[in-house]
Design a protein around this motif. Structure first.
Motif, short mmCIF file in Angstrom:
data_model
loop_
_atom_site.label_atom_id
_atom_site.label_comp_id
_atom_site.label_asym_id
_atom_site.label_seq_id
_atom_site.Cartn_x
_atom_site.Cartn_y
_atom_site.Cartn_z
N ASN A 23 27.68 40.11 64.50
CA ASN A 23 26.28 40.55 64.58
C ASN A 23 25.30 39.39 64.59
OD1 ASN A 23 27.14 43.25 64.47
ND2 ASN A 23 27.14 43.23 62.23
N TYR A 24 25.80 38.16 64.43
CA TYR A 24 24.89 37.02 64.38
C TYR A 24 24.13 36.86 65.69
CZ TYR A 24 26.96 35.35 60.01
OH TYR A 24 27.37 35.24 58.71
N GLN A 25 22.87 36.46 65.57
CA GLN A 25 22.02 36.25 66.73
C GLN A 25 21.63 34.79 66.91
OE1 GLN A 25 21.27 38.75 68.89
NE2 GLN A 25 22.57 40.08 67.64
N ASP A 26 21.65 34.01 65.82
CA ASP A 26 21.19 32.61 65.92
C ASP A 26 22.31 31.74 66.49
OD1 ASP A 26 22.31 30.94 63.19
OD2 ASP A 26 22.34 33.14 63.15
N PRO A 34 29.54 31.95 55.78
CA PRO A 34 29.93 31.72 57.18
C PRO A 34 30.54 30.34 57.42
CG PRO A 34 27.79 32.80 57.08
CD PRO A 34 28.13 32.40 55.67
N HIS A 44 30.82 41.06 59.83
CA HIS A 44 29.40 40.86 60.16
C HIS A 44 29.20 39.68 61.11
CE1 HIS A 44 27.68 43.99 57.78
NE2 HIS A 44 28.11 43.51 56.63
N PHE A 45 30.21 38.82 61.25
CA PHE A 45 30.06 37.63 62.09
C PHE A 45 29.60 37.98 63.50
CE2 PHE A 45 33.17 34.51 59.77
CZ PHE A 45 32.34 34.56 58.65
N TYR A 55 30.97 31.22 64.62
CA TYR A 55 31.80 32.41 64.84
C TYR A 55 32.82 32.15 65.94
CZ TYR A 55 32.86 37.22 66.37
OH TYR A 55 33.49 38.38 66.75
N ASN A 78 25.10 29.99 64.00
CA ASN A 78 26.13 30.86 63.45
C ASN A 78 27.03 31.45 64.53
OD1 ASN A 78 26.14 30.81 60.60
ND2 ASN A 78 24.24 31.98 60.55
N ILE A 79 26.49 31.68 65.73
CA ILE A 79 27.33 32.15 66.82
C ILE A 79 28.35 31.08 67.20
CG2 ILE A 79 27.34 32.79 69.27
CD1 ILE A 79 24.73 34.28 68.77
#
Length: 441
Positions: free
Chosen positions: A372-375, A339, A369-370, A382, A378-379
């Motif tokens: 789908n990040y929740q934290d 990522p 998959h980016f 993204y 990483n968001i």
């Protein structure tokens, strides 16, 4: 219910249900797991034996009642002759919070706060909820501590502020920044083991909201504190005196290394690449760090990998495109770095205008998959990745894709309530507005 309360008591209700079900004390003991002698003392002794909240829950189950049965009458077990029974009150308030008996909590709290010393009871309830993962339920109790503790240097008051900061969730940038502002004045009043964790979280939250000067500030404080704590630990272990070992959420080497890492990232995000490289060297090889157990050794290895990745990052952002094949190989061998690595590659490609279509194709599954990040970290990555990709697509002349990425970024920034990102995306869209009529008709 309140109008009936004067005609009811906990024991009269229990006795009524015993008769209603035709239970003997022996049978009730078998059903509840409560010692028969204890049941007799609860119902027949003068003065009666106190009932614990767990016993009341067991009785409710035996009588087929819902959780929280008779909780509104349990207050009498918690207050006696003007004194508070802490061993009964704390579990009671915890259970009320767990099952949503807000009416009982409000009634108890109004009585408790008649004596300012009882704020510590509310803090104890909050801590036990927090430690068992019930953070949402703990929040109102921490807020009560903050609102009612007069001494702003009191440990409970300061820790309550920290706990509220720890309960931050989601990706709302505005809420995260407001939380930083609220907690910041109290960070240095925390005990050292909490300060280390607090500074690391402060740096991470500021990374998410892209406040790079603040990231630098907290990273500098984290490095200084971790160094001082490390030296104290070495001295303590060399002395013959027995001292309580330092308790922190993470190994001490994590705080030391993260102080360098966060500083380097903050400098990188401001385009100060040469300066950032100096800080990468600070965590590239932490094998010299004493006090390393097996966990510490694993953390040192993580920092070694991150340092290698970040040196690639800085070289690429400085325009050294020749290292790109080696960097891609590194990412393939270290999937956890993908990522952050793809963001770097995209940022560099949009800045220096070189093609990475083959790389985007190779990592297409990971890129998908980016979303789908929740934290939050990483968001945030993204979001920046999408912004750089929009610029990249504009420069490649693929206007439809570029506009699609721009609109996607605007949507994500709006969802995150991230005003800075929203403004940046809006400016990008406005810059290329002359393309919109031909592509969105």
């Amino acid at each position: 219910m309140e109008s009936q309360k004067g005609h009811r008591s906990l024991r009269s209700e229990i006795e009524h249900h015993i008769k209603k079900h035709g239970y003997t004390l022996r049978k009730l003991s078998e059903l509840t797991g409560i010692n028969q002698g204890h049941l007799s003392a609860i119902l027949n002794r003068n003065p009666p034996r106190a009932i614990t909240i767990r016993q009341l829950d067991a009785l409710a189950a035996a009588f087929g009642q819902v959780p929280g049965w008779l909780y509104e009458l349990y207050e009498e077990e918690c207050f006696s002759d003007g004194k508070v029974s802490r061993p009964r009150l704390v579990p009671y308030l915890i259970r009320c919070a767990e099952i949503g008996r807000q009416d009982c909590i409000e009634s108890i709290v109004s009585k408790l706060l008649e004596n300012p010393k009882h704020v510590s009871i509310l803090f104890s309830v909050a801590e036990q909820l927090f430690e068992t993962g019930k953070r949402k339920e703990a929040v109102p109790f921490y807020q009560l501590v903050i609102d009612n503790e007069k001494d702003s240097h009191d440990d409970c008051f300061v820790l309550a502020h920290y706990r509220l900061f720890q309960t931050l969730q989601g990706t709302n940038a505005e809420e995260h920044w407001e939380a930083v502002i609220r907690f910041d004045p109290y960070r240095k009043r925390l005990p050292e083991q909490y300060q280390l964790d607090a500074l690391l979280k402060l740096a991470n939250v500021c990374f998410m909201v892209q406040k790079w000067n603040q990231v630098e500030k907290y990273a500098d404080e984290l490095r200084a504190l971790a160094t001082a704590v490390y030296e104290d630990e070495l001295r303590r272990r060399k002395s013959s005196k027995e001292c309580e070992p330092l308790k922190t959420e993470r190994h001490l080497v994590v705080y030391y290394g993260q102080g360098f890492l966060a500083k380097g990232v903050a400098l990188q995000m401001q385009g100060r690449y040469e300066e950032a490289k100096k800080y990468v060297q600070g965590y590239a090889d932490l094998g010299w760090f004493q006090l390393l157990d097996e966990t510490g050794q694993r953390e040192v290895e993580k920092f070694r990998i991150w340092a290698k990745a970040n040196l690639y990052t800085l070289d690429l952002l400085m325009g050294n495109i020749d290292i790109l094949p080696d960097y891609v190989d590194f990412l393939i061998n270290h999937p956890a770095e993908i990522p952050a690595g793809l963001l770097t590659i995209m940022e560099s490609a949009s800045k220096y205008d070189f093609s990475i279509d083959h790389i985007l194709e190779h990592f297409s599954e990971e890129i998908n998959h980016f979303k789908n990040y929740q934290d939050p970290i990483n968001i945030s990555r993204y979001s920046h990745f999408g912004y750089c990709k929009a610029i990249y697509e504009y420069k490649r002349g693929r206007i439809a894709k570029a506009l699609e990425e721009t609109l996607s970024c605007l949507s994500l920034a709006d969802r995150m309530n991230h005003h800075q990102a929203l403004k940046r995306c809006a400016e990008l869209f406005w810059e290329h507005r002359h393309h919109t009529s031909s592509h969105f008709v």
